[in-house]
Scaffold this motif. Structure first.
Motif, PDB file in Angstrom:
ATOM      1  N   ILE A  47       0.870  -1.175   0.000  1.00  0.00           N
ATOM      2  CA  ILE A  47       0.000   0.000   0.000  1.00  0.00           C
ATOM      3  C   ILE A  47       0.909   1.227   0.000  1.00  0.00           C
ATOM      4  N   VAL A  48       0.631   2.168  -0.878  1.00  0.00           N
ATOM      5  CA  VAL A  48       1.477   3.356  -0.958  1.00  0.00           C
ATOM      6  C   VAL A  48       0.654   4.599  -0.618  1.00  0.00           C
ATOM      7  N   VAL A  49       1.228   5.462   0.202  1.00  0.00           N
ATOM      8  CA  VAL A  49       0.543   6.654   0.702  1.00  0.00           C
ATOM      9  C   VAL A  49       1.365   7.901   0.378  1.00  0.00           C
ATOM     10  N   PRO A  50       0.805   8.860  -0.337  1.00  0.00           N
ATOM     11  CA  PRO A  50       1.583  10.080  -0.622  1.00  0.00           C
ATOM     12  C   PRO A  50       1.487  11.091   0.515  1.00  0.00           C
ATOM     13  N   SER A  51       1.595  10.623   1.751  1.00  0.00           N
ATOM     14  CA  SER A  51       1.502  11.525   2.903  1.00  0.00           C
ATOM     15  C   SER A  51       2.214  10.924   4.097  1.00  0.00           C
ATOM     16  N   GLY A  52       3.143  11.672   4.664  1.00  0.00           N
ATOM     17  CA  GLY A  52       3.899  11.175   5.807  1.00  0.00           C
ATOM     18  C   GLY A  52       3.054  10.961   7.041  1.00  0.00           C
ATOM     19  N   SER A  53       2.142  11.897   7.307  1.00  0.00           N
ATOM     20  CA  SER A  53       1.402  11.786   8.561  1.00  0.00           C
ATOM     21  C   SER A  53       0.347  10.685   8.496  1.00  0.00           C
TER      22      SER A  53
ATOM     23  N   LEU B  96       6.630  12.412   9.027  1.00  0.00           N
ATOM     24  CA  LEU B  96       7.469  11.672   8.079  1.00  0.00           C
ATOM     25  C   LEU B  96       8.869  11.507   8.655  1.00  0.00           C
ATOM     26  N   LEU B  97       9.388  12.605   9.185  1.00  0.00           N
ATOM     27  CA  LEU B  97      10.761  12.620   9.677  1.00  0.00           C
ATOM     28  C   LEU B  97      10.899  11.846  10.982  1.00  0.00           C
ATOM     29  N   ARG B  98      10.002  12.123  11.938  1.00  0.00           N
ATOM     30  CA  ARG B  98      10.248  11.610  13.287  1.00  0.00           C
ATOM     31  C   ARG B  98       9.483  10.342  13.634  1.00  0.00           C
ATOM     32  N   GLU B  99       8.328  10.113  13.027  1.00  0.00           N
ATOM     33  CA  GLU B  99       7.633   8.851  13.289  1.00  0.00           C
ATOM     34  C   GLU B  99       8.101   7.786  12.306  1.00  0.00           C
ATOM     35  N   MET B 100       8.236   8.198  11.034  1.00  0.00           N
ATOM     36  CA  MET B 100       8.597   7.227   9.993  1.00  0.00           C
ATOM     37  C   MET B 100      10.112   7.134   9.796  1.00  0.00           C
TER      38      MET B 100
ATOM     39  N   ALA C  28      14.354  30.024  -2.593  1.00  0.00           N
ATOM     40  CA  ALA C  28      13.763  28.979  -3.429  1.00  0.00           C
ATOM     41  C   ALA C  28      12.528  29.489  -4.162  1.00  0.00           C
ATOM     42  N   ASP C  29      12.256  28.868  -5.309  1.00  0.00           N
ATOM     43  CA  ASP C  29      11.018  29.163  -6.034  1.00  0.00           C
ATOM     44  C   ASP C  29       9.882  28.311  -5.501  1.00  0.00           C
ATOM     45  N   VAL C  30      10.210  27.070  -5.187  1.00  0.00           N
ATOM     46  CA  VAL C  30       9.202  26.171  -4.627  1.00  0.00           C
ATOM     47  C   VAL C  30       9.821  25.407  -3.467  1.00  0.00           C
ATOM     48  N   VAL C  31       8.951  25.033  -2.513  1.00  0.00           N
ATOM     49  CA  VAL C  31       9.391  24.170  -1.428  1.00  0.00           C
ATOM     50  C   VAL C  31       8.620  22.867  -1.561  1.00  0.00           C
ATOM     51  N   ALA C  32       9.370  21.774  -1.644  1.00  0.00           N
ATOM     52  CA  ALA C  32       8.744  20.471  -1.824  1.00  0.00           C
ATOM     53  C   ALA C  32       8.565  19.803  -0.473  1.00  0.00           C
ATOM     54  N   MET C  33       7.512  19.009  -0.353  1.00  0.00           N
ATOM     55  CA  MET C  33       7.280  18.268   0.883  1.00  0.00           C
ATOM     56  C   MET C  33       6.460  17.027   0.588  1.00  0.00           C
ATOM     57  N   CYS C  34       6.407  16.139   1.544  1.00  0.00           N
ATOM     58  CA  CYS C  34       5.734  14.854   1.335  1.00  0.00           C
ATOM     59  C   CYS C  34       4.389  14.785   2.037  1.00  0.00           C
ATOM     60  N   ASP C  35       3.819  15.923   2.349  1.00  0.00           N
ATOM     61  CA  ASP C  35       2.563  15.919   3.087  1.00  0.00           C
ATOM     62  C   ASP C  35       1.736  17.124   2.664  1.00  0.00           C
ATOM     63  N   VAL C  36       0.512  16.878   2.195  1.00  0.00           N
ATOM     64  CA  VAL C  36      -0.289  18.022   1.737  1.00  0.00           C
ATOM     65  C   VAL C  36      -0.872  18.823   2.893  1.00  0.00           C
ATOM     66  N   SER C  37      -0.799  18.293   4.114  1.00  0.00           N
ATOM     67  CA  SER C  37      -1.318  19.074   5.228  1.00  0.00           C
ATOM     68  C   SER C  37      -0.379  20.251   5.528  1.00  0.00           C
ATOM     69  N   CYS C  38       0.929  19.974   5.540  1.00  0.00           N
ATOM     70  CA  CYS C  38       1.897  21.074   5.711  1.00  0.00           C
ATOM     71  C   CYS C  38       1.743  22.038   4.536  1.00  0.00           C
TER      72      CYS C  38
END
Lengths: 486, 294
Positions: free
Chosen positions: B89-95, B159-163, B221-231
């Motif tokens: 199962i793949v999830v595009p969200s760290g939280s 993503l960083l601290r739990e995963m 930066a022009d854009v900031v990338a992240m792995c969570d749409v909530s942030c």
């Protein structure tokens, strides 16, 4: 102009608001908090920090499992050394014990070494109420005593004050000439404190840790004031929470390592004062009487309720320094003796004077930085989550919040409702956003809390599932094969 | 490292747990994630019964409600794994990934729920955050993406601290062609979202977010990338209100922004792409520019 202190008794919202709008506080927090964190990282990195954390954790787990035995062992050893041990159920008990001692020894002046536990029981108020003069001798603590404020940080009590604020207080209270020279300021404090030490009748300190196998109370300081408090006056009283025990001398030094490196980033504090009993016949100094007050004040109940992990705290302040919430609001806004993540956990459970402590478990984004910084690896986010759960069980959330949660649950439990809700949300939010250039800029309460400072995007016109279904349909018509499951 | 299943052969099919926020707010992120997976030889299945993982309820202390949604999640996804329809199962969200892999077992802590706890643990080892799956499971280090502009990375807390995931997204970003990676001061500091925290403590949340925005501004930066749409929602909400130029994007959007797209039938025809879907890369070998995002 001194920093206007946050009124600890004001309502939660007001305190937060005041703290966030206090420019001087912002300046000083930006200056100090990050620096303290950086020192910790460097000091823990200089040794095998992870190994140190694991060892301390293991030791503290042992202590909690064997607390009753260790307490008895400690008591027996203190008494064998000629000291006295008192058990205090709560703050009132502890204050009564100290007042009795003060009365019995005709004490007029008490000198104190910095201690959170005596802040917790409001000892100064109790003593002063009985006509005893109390002088704090840790420099930071002395400054805020002069200013008439409570500490705002577990290890750096005056962390909320800029040097300009400190100078102003000292000029007013100590007849110090106007200066921002730290050395001159320290000398002024030193001269004044020396007189107090020499004329004090009783010394009172907290306790960083106490060794069960020897009956020794240990206080770690950087100014040597702890040693003066413990050895100059006739009577020395150490007040300690029951969780402060360590089994052996080796364990004491293990904890001192963790404490020094995690709090101030030192390899070891400048002084470690160890008191095992009163002055013996051949000793050149030391108190005539030595007393230890063991304070519960909600601690055994914490253990019983499953929050024992929070009792492993060694009060280093690392979680405060790393906390993004603490960095914005400082310590006073928490409205309790204990601030920061650990304060948010223990304030609601200790019998400590605090204003709206039930709000504190929610004063965290659960980012987890505190857990990573904690030398004892206390899972603070988890404890905060447990407390939130507890408050829900107690029915604390408002009617509106409970209804909203039930509505949310209902919608998320049914694909039909979820999809219908999404559709409606999409139509509504896009309509709202169309007036404001594509973003939702105003919403009614409680969502206005968001839109006051932030935009919110409208829901997508077509949800992922709709787009996915279309995509599958297209794929089917192009390739003639069945789309994937689902 | 958290315990995960070690695959003897690379997984061929995965179920996408797209998360309710991506589903309703950012479908383009879900599509980018799916396309990324497909381009690396993994077929994507979308279980339509999925809704929310229960994280908002759990974080607010409403554990019974969170448990009900956790059960639903198990009921929806377990058959896909158990029947061998998908391998992971793949999830595009760290939280949300952290909720499923980390906190479900806490929800079923009670000895009377041992069976559910086991089910949760069995799903946890085959549940992966998107970049974790790409790097750790598929062994991908470069997605063949081209992106013109200065990019920085915000490490989402869960993503960083739990995963414990940090290297994976950074590796993938570092290998995006034409993208200039710039440092972000306080990259691992919370953006102040924290779910209901942002509503319950709006002033603190905003102060934390503004600090993040200031650091973003200074990163150039022009854009900031992240792995969570909530942030992402929080950061863009603040940036938008403050009229700042920089934008937060989901990492999948950058990793999927490539020129040499293999023409597959499932590629969204351009004229049919709805407004909320980010445009497919411009034709003619032009790399996708940051201005094209959103």
């Amino acid at each position: 102009m001194p920093t206007a202190p946050i009124n600890l008794h004001a309502p939660y919202k007001e305190r937060i608001h005041d703290a966030l709008h206090n420019k001087n506080l912002k300046t000083v927090l930006n200056r100090t908090v990050g620096r303290m964190s950086a020192s910790r990282v460097a000091a823990m990195g200089a040794v095998d920090g992870e190994q140190l954390r694991r060892q301390v954790r293991q030791m503290k787990e042992y202590v909690l499992r064997n607390l009753p035995d260790l307490l008895e062992q400690f008591e027996a050893n203190v008494e064998e050394n000629g000291g006295h041990v008192h058990w205090a159920q709560d703050a009132a008990d502890a204050n009564r014990i100290l007042l009795d001692l003060a009365r019995r020894h005709a004490v007029q002046k008490v000198v104190k070494s910095k201690s959170m536990v005596t802040e917790e029981i409001c000892l100064n108020d109790a003593l002063e109420g009985a006509g005893v003069k109390v002088v704090e001798t840790d420099l930071g603590e002395y400054i805020i005593q002069l200013a008439g404020e409570p500490p705002s940080h577990i290890v750096a009590p005056a962390a909320h004050k800029r040097i300009e604020d400190i100078a102003a207080v000292m000029q007013e209270k100590l007849d110090m000439p106007p200066t921002l020279d730290a050395e001159v300021m320290c000398s002024a404090a030193r001269a004044s404190l020396r007189r107090e030490f020499l004329s004090a009748d009783m010394g009172v300190s907290g306790c960083n840790f106490a060794i069960a196998e020897t009956g020794t109370v240990c206080i770690a300081t950087n100014e040597g004031n702890g040693r003066m408090v413990a050895s100059l006056p006739r009577v020395y009283v150490a007040v300690m929470g029951i969780e402060k025990l360590v089994p052996s001398v080796e364990d004491a030094f293990l904890q001192l390592q963790a404490l020094s490196r995690s709090s101030t980033g030192q390899q070891v504090t400048v002084y470690l004062s160890m008191t095992s009993g009163p002055r013996q016949p051949l000793d050149v100094d030391g108190p005539e009487e030595f007393h230890v007050v063991l304070l519960d004040n909600g601690r055994s109940e914490m253990l019983a309720r499953g929050y024992g992990e929070a009792l492993m705290c060694i009060r280093c302040g690392a979680c405060l320094n790393i906390c993004p919430v603490y960095r914005e609001i400082g310590g006073h806004a928490y409205g309790s003796t204990y601030s920061g993540p650990i304060g948010s956990v223990i304030s609601p459970m200790l019998a400590v004077e605090a204003s709206e402590p039930e709000k504190l478990p929610y004063a965290s984004s659960l980012c987890g930085a505190c857990r990573d910084a904690c030398p004892v690896m206390i899972d603070l986010p988890r404890l905060l989550l447990d407390l939130r759960h507890y408050y829900v069980q107690q029915g604390a959330p408002s009617w509106l919040e409970r209804q909203a949660m039930q509505g949310f649950l209902k919608m998320m439990q049914s694909r039909k409702l979820y999809e219908a809700g999404g559709k409606m949300g999409s139509l509504g939010s896009n309509l709202l956003a169309s007036f404001n250039g594509g973003a939702i800029t105003h919403m009614p309460p409680p969502f206005s809390a968001w839109t006051k400072t932030r935009h919110f995007p409208p829901l997508a016109r077509k949800s992922f599932r709709e787009l996915w279904a279309e995509r599958m349909e297209r794929r089917k018509s192009i390739s003639g094969r069945e789309p994937g499951e689902g | 490292m958290r315990p995960t299943k070690q695959f003897a052969t690379p997984p061929r099919r995965v179920a996408l747990f797209v998360t309710c926020m991506v589903d309703t707010l950012y479908p383009e992120v879900g599509l980018a994630a799916a396309e990324l997976l497909e381009r690396h030889g993994v077929e994507v299945v979308f279980p339509y019964e999925q809704t929310c993982c229960g994280q908002p309820a759990f974080n607010a202390g409403f554990r019974d409600e969170a448990r009900a949604l956790a059960r639903r999640y198990l009921d929806v996804f377990e058959p896909f794994i158990r029947q061998g329809v998908v391998d992971a199962i793949v999830v595009p969200s760290g939280s949300c990934a952290a909720m499923v892999t980390h906190f479900y077992s806490a929800l079923f802590e009670d000895p009377s729920m041992a069976a559910e706890r086991r089910r949760a643990e069995e799903l946890a080892v085959v549940t992966f955050e998107l970049t974790e799956f790409l790097v750790d499971v598929l062994g991908v280090t470069a997605t063949g993406a081209r992106f013109e502009g200065k990019v920085t990375y915000h490490a989402s807390c869960h993503l960083l601290r739990e995963m414990g995931i940090d290297e994976q997204p950074r590796t993938l970003l570092a290998n995006v062609e034409d993208a200039e990676l710039v440092d972000l001061v306080g990259h691992d500091e919370c953006c102040g979202f924290g779910g209901l925290f942002s509503i319950k403590n709006p002033e603190i949340s905003t102060a934390m977010g503004r600090r993040k925005c200031l650091n973003l501004e200074q990163s150039g930066a022009d854009v900031v990338a992240m792995c969570d749409v909530s942030c992402l929602t929080h950061i863009n909400g603040l940036l938008g209100k403050q009229g700042q130029h920089i934008r937060a994007v989901h990492i999948a959007e950058i990793l999927n922004s490539q020129v040499d797209v293999v023409e597959t039938p499932e590629e969204l025809p351009r004229d049919e792409a709805p407004a909320s879907v980010s445009k497919p890369p411009a034709a003619g070998g032009q790399p996708r520019r940051w201005q094209d995002v959103r």
